[in-house]
Design a protein around this motif. Structure first.
Motif, PDB file in Angstrom:
ATOM      1  N   CYS A 178     -13.096   0.334   1.140  1.00 42.25           N
ATOM      2  CA  CYS A 178     -14.038   0.506   2.243  1.00 42.25           C
ATOM      3  C   CYS A 178     -13.252   0.860   3.502  1.00 42.25           C
ATOM      4  N   PRO A 179     -13.645   1.930   4.213  1.00 45.37           N
ATOM      5  CA  PRO A 179     -12.878   2.337   5.400  1.00 45.37           C
ATOM      6  C   PRO A 179     -13.021   1.347   6.555  1.00 45.37           C
ATOM      7  N   ALA A 180     -13.999   0.432   6.472  1.00 39.95           N
ATOM      8  CA  ALA A 180     -14.191  -0.524   7.577  1.00 39.95           C
ATOM      9  C   ALA A 180     -13.520  -1.864   7.282  1.00 39.95           C
ATOM     10  N   CYS A 181     -13.938  -2.544   6.225  1.00 45.58           N
ATOM     11  CA  CYS A 181     -13.396  -3.894   5.976  1.00 45.58           C
ATOM     12  C   CYS A 181     -12.170  -3.859   5.063  1.00 45.58           C
ATOM     13  N   GLN A 182     -11.858  -2.681   4.496  1.00 47.82           N
ATOM     14  CA  GLN A 182     -10.650  -2.487   3.684  1.00 47.82           C
ATOM     15  C   GLN A 182     -10.671  -3.241   2.365  1.00 47.82           C
ATOM     16  N   GLU A 183     -11.844  -3.696   1.942  1.00 49.58           N
ATOM     17  CA  GLU A 183     -11.901  -4.273   0.596  1.00 49.58           C
ATOM     18  C   GLU A 183     -11.468  -3.179  -0.379  1.00 49.58           C
ATOM     19  N   MET A 184     -10.557  -3.507  -1.277  1.00 49.62           N
ATOM     20  CA  MET A 184     -10.018  -2.473  -2.171  1.00 49.62           C
ATOM     21  C   MET A 184      -9.974  -2.983  -3.605  1.00 49.62           C
ATOM     22  N   THR A 185     -10.371  -2.114  -4.522  1.00 51.87           N
ATOM     23  CA  THR A 185     -10.275  -2.434  -5.949  1.00 51.87           C
ATOM     24  C   THR A 185      -9.535  -1.302  -6.649  1.00 51.87           C
ATOM     25  N   VAL A 186      -8.597  -1.670  -7.514  1.00 49.84           N
ATOM     26  CA  VAL A 186      -7.796  -0.677  -8.240  1.00 49.84           C
ATOM     27  C   VAL A 186      -8.064  -0.838  -9.732  1.00 49.84           C
ATOM     28  N   TYR A 187      -8.339   0.286 -10.388  1.00 51.42           N
ATOM     29  CA  TYR A 187      -8.665   0.274 -11.815  1.00 51.42           C
ATOM     30  C   TYR A 187      -7.712   1.140 -12.617  1.00 51.42           C
ATOM     31  N   ARG A 188      -7.512   0.730 -13.872  1.00 46.97           N
ATOM     32  CA  ARG A 188      -6.856   1.604 -14.842  1.00 46.97           C
ATOM     33  C   ARG A 188      -7.953   2.196 -15.711  1.00 46.97           C
TER      34      ARG A 188
END
Ligand SMILES: [Zn+2]
Length: 154
Positions: A121-131
Motif C-alpha cells: 500500500c503506498p500509504a500505510c506500507q503494508e506489504m505482502t510478498v508471495y512466491r
C-alpha cells in the motif's frame, strides 16, 4: 640548565602567570570541543533518525527465499482489475497498490523466471510478498513468504 645558586623569582612568577593563562586557554578550548561534540552528536542522531524513517517508509523486499536469490523489478502501480477492489483494507487508501515482480536467480542453462510478486500500500506500507508456484495442473499458487504490517501514519 638553571643554576640553583641564583634564584630568579621574577621569571618564576611570570611563568606561573603564563601557565595559568595557558590553562585557561586549554579549558576554553575544551569547552568549545565539548560543545561541538555535543552538537555533532545531536546532528548525528538526527541524521540516523532520518535514515531510519526513510527505511521505515518503504519496507525492504527480501533478497533471498531459502537458497534462491531474488532480483526485484521496480515498484509500479498494480494494474486495476474489475473484480478486485484496489483500496487498502488497512487504511482505506483508494489505491492502486504498488506491485513489484521478483525474478529467481536462474539455475545453469535456465532463463530467469518470474517467481515472486510483492504488493504494497503506498500509504500505510503494508506489504505482502508471495512466491508463485506452478502446480501440476498448471495453475499458479501463491505462497506468502514475507509480510510487513501497516505503519503508523506520520
Ligand atoms: Zn494502506
Amino acid at each position: 640548565m638553571s643554576n640553583p645558586a641564583t634564584p630568579r623569582p621574577a621569571k618564576g612568577a611570570k611563568s606561573r602567570d603564563e601557565t595559568a593563562e595557558l590553562r585557561e586557554r586549554i579549558e576554553a578550548l575544551q569547552t568549545d570541543i565539548d560543545l561541538e561534540n555535543r552538537y555533532l552528536r545531536v546532528e548525528n542522531e538526527k541524521l540516523r533518525g532520518m535514515v531510519a524513517a526513510q527505511q521505515r517508509f518503504v519496507p525492504a523486499l527480501p533478497r533471498l527465499d531459502g537458497a534462491t536469490s531474488i532480483t526485484w523489478r521496480r515498484w509500479e502501480p498494480a494494474p486495476l482489475m474489475s473484480h478486485i477492489d484496489p483500496a487498502c483494507e488497512q487504511c482505506d487508501h483508494p489505491g492502486p497498490q504498488q506491485m513489484a515482480i521478483g525474478l529467481a536467480a536462474p539455475r545453469p542453462g535456465q532463463q530467469p523466471l518470474i517467481r515472486y510478486q510483492a504488493s504494497r500500500c503506498p500509504a500505510c506500507q503494508e506489504m505482502t510478498v508471495y512466491r508463485r508456484d506452478r502446480a501440476a495442473n498448471l495453475r499458479t499458487t501463491l505462497t506468502e513468504i514475507a509480510y510487513h504490517p501497516p505503519q503508523e501514519q506520520r
